[in-house]
Design an enzyme around this catalytic site. Sequence first.
Site, PDB file in Angstrom:
ATOM      1  N   ASP B 258      56.423   6.425 -41.523  1.00  0.00           N
ATOM      2  CA  ASP B 258      57.857   6.227 -41.404  1.00  0.00           C
ATOM      3  C   ASP B 258      58.367   5.380 -42.561  1.00  0.00           C
ATOM      4  O   ASP B 258      59.353   5.705 -43.222  1.00  0.00           O
ATOM      5  CB  ASP B 258      58.135   5.513 -40.073  1.00  0.00           C
ATOM      6  CG  ASP B 258      59.547   5.715 -39.618  1.00  0.00           C
ATOM      7  OD1 ASP B 258      60.008   4.928 -38.786  1.00  0.00           O
ATOM      8  OD2 ASP B 258      60.193   6.660 -40.100  1.00  0.00           O
ATOM      9  N   ASP B 384      62.018   7.132 -32.117  1.00  0.00           N
ATOM     10  CA  ASP B 384      61.725   5.714 -31.942  1.00  0.00           C
ATOM     11  C   ASP B 384      61.577   5.373 -30.479  1.00  0.00           C
ATOM     12  O   ASP B 384      60.656   4.660 -30.085  1.00  0.00           O
ATOM     13  CB  ASP B 384      62.844   4.883 -32.572  1.00  0.00           C
ATOM     14  CG  ASP B 384      63.011   5.187 -34.049  1.00  0.00           C
ATOM     15  OD1 ASP B 384      64.159   5.232 -34.522  1.00  0.00           O
ATOM     16  OD2 ASP B 384      61.976   5.388 -34.709  1.00  0.00           O
TER      17      ASP B 384
END
Lengths: 289, 466
Positions: B258, B384
């Site tokens: 990420d 997330d």
Amino acid sequence: MHRAAAGAPGPARPPSPPPPPPSAMGAAVFFGCAGIAFGPALALVLLTVAAEPLRVIILVAGAFFWLVSLLLASLIWFISVHLSDQEDSKLQYSLLVFGAAVSVLLQEVFRFAYFKLLKKADEGLAMISEDGQSPISLKQMAYVSGLSFGIISGVFSVINILADSIGPGIVGIHGDSPYYFITSAFLTMAVVFLHTFWGVIFFDACEKRRYWCLGLVVASHLITSGLTFLNPWYEASLVPIYIITVCMGVWAFFTAGGSFRNILKCLSCKQEEDNRVMMYSALQVPFED
Amino acid sequence: MTELSAHLPQFQHGQLTENFPDNHLSSTNESSERRRRDNSERRRNDNPESETNGQPQNNIQQVVEQDEEEDEELTLKYGAKHVIMLFVPVTLCMVVVVATIKSVSFYTRKDGQLIYTPFTEETETVGQRALNSILNAAIMISVIIVMTILLVVLYKYRCYKVIHGWLIISSLLLLFFFSFIYLGEVFKTYNVAMDYITLALMIWNFGVVGMICIHWKGPLRLQQAYLIMISALMALVFIKYLPEWTAWLILAVISVYDLVAVLCPKGPLRMLVETAQERNETLFPALIYSSTMVWLVNMAEEDPEAQRKASKNSTYDKQANRAPNEDAEADDGGFSQEWQQQRDSRIGPIESTPESRAAVQALPSNSQTSEDPEERGVKLGLGDFIFYSVLVGKASATASGDWNTTLACFVAILIGLCLTLLLLAIFKKALPALPISITFGLVFYFATDNLVQPFMDQLAFHQFYI
């Protein structure tokens, strides 16, 4: 050790005081003990913290700081245990006491660190707002940080015990005290209150640089933790701890600016005269942006 | 806490972006600067007269200062409020996952593994297990990378229909099939007798309303609830089918990925963002949890013409129609392509696979945001949510410290989220939301499970309190 009070047959014995009956567990014990332990904390959070986002953030960050302190203390304890003889139970007991003392000291260190952080944040907030006042005062931060330490400390001490109390099982079947759950719940409630009061007193002492107050707070924390070593002699541990809690409560009340007059005013529910009205009596055309 | 920004921060799937068009940000700054300048000028002008007038000037000054302080306070509360607006859904998702893990044994039972993680962890030696888990994580991550690149390529060559179809199929799968399995397992756990007809009715309603809410329009709270539910479902699937060491490794590697993908100049996610910015359009509807849709309502109320356009463009397949519509709207003045794009970005289909999180790049669109700063919301990518919940769920499923570990991971993730928001306020550009939280979460998991739990256990055994 006593046998469970299940009426075991045996030779006639001289009468001895009957052992306390083991107590059962279940949903009632779970809810009761959870209510005792966390009822006041929940009420305080719902009434004073939940509505303000900034206070919620301070609450969570305080919990984080306490967790870090616990982590370090556990690390120290873990290393000391593994470097020592694991068979020696007396040594292990004293290492546990040592670990608890280290943990208390580290908690206070991290309370101080949190004070420093909140002070900086307070200055930052004050700088940002134009009138030079931050939206939250240091006293409020002290209260919320104390509450956060108390909640997370109480939760970590008692949550696994509460989870076990749903059952099934019988407490005290091996002769330990059957009052384990309820005394744990009361101790947790005391711990929550104590941390809140310590937070208020500690921050005020740091702010006004009264180091004897700091020392007293740390000492009372150590004493409280030490008193729990007397468990299960609950008369010697619970009662003094509650006395300390009440004393700390009164001290924190006066530190936070409370007084008898405030109590009377609060109880009489009188509306305060708003004399700011007088300032605008010289009427001006309302200022237009 | 320092101030969080006053403009609309956007958290995309795996990244935080600032959704402020430059014109909007500058206009805010200009207005506040203008106000300050005016005030200082006024004060300067007033000062020579202050001796003669006295009180009245002070009053004006006080009123002025009060206005300014209200503005600044608004800015500040806005910042802290957004942190809470993200805390609440993240907490809810985690609560759902933990509650399910604790009560429904299906999700902790080992029933095989996904095809993405072919190597078993039931090996004889620790070394073999470590090797297998590393291989599993590598395969999973490469699948994700391939999917991301595929998505970037599809987007670059404008194959919007393919992407939309893919996302719709995934959301269908999640809303109908996975929730059916979930409901079945819950009934089994609580021994509830249920007939197929009622079940079919329930699942049908749940699924259809979910599709409508997420892909089209619906009450904000309902849409948020659905997004939380599908994130929880996805997280539960991961918790069930990922073996232990593989799961932790994947969490660690995906936060690194990420970080790399969002911040590196050649990262796929960043390229996606830049491409969409060049084309001046929002990306295909993505998986974003949004805390507010009020601007949409405002727009609809302000402009009846816009409302008509909304009803016209209710289907998804309007990329083709976009151009003629925009030409027609050019005459209306104002509510043109930007408004369309904003409305489209509301509609977020669901993705059932982890690759899709790469797909979530909803852009910082250059559209107008709502006039009222209070109405501006915060967004966080569903990926997330999923990975936070996977971490906390795995902690509650497999930790020996049980509730202590779960709570420690929970606090760690919330603090990570808080810090990420703070960084967003400072750097004001796309930021990944995973790394800090997952790092804290992992550190706290392993530390609490191995260090704190024995300590607390011993203390509880003797009923010591610290």
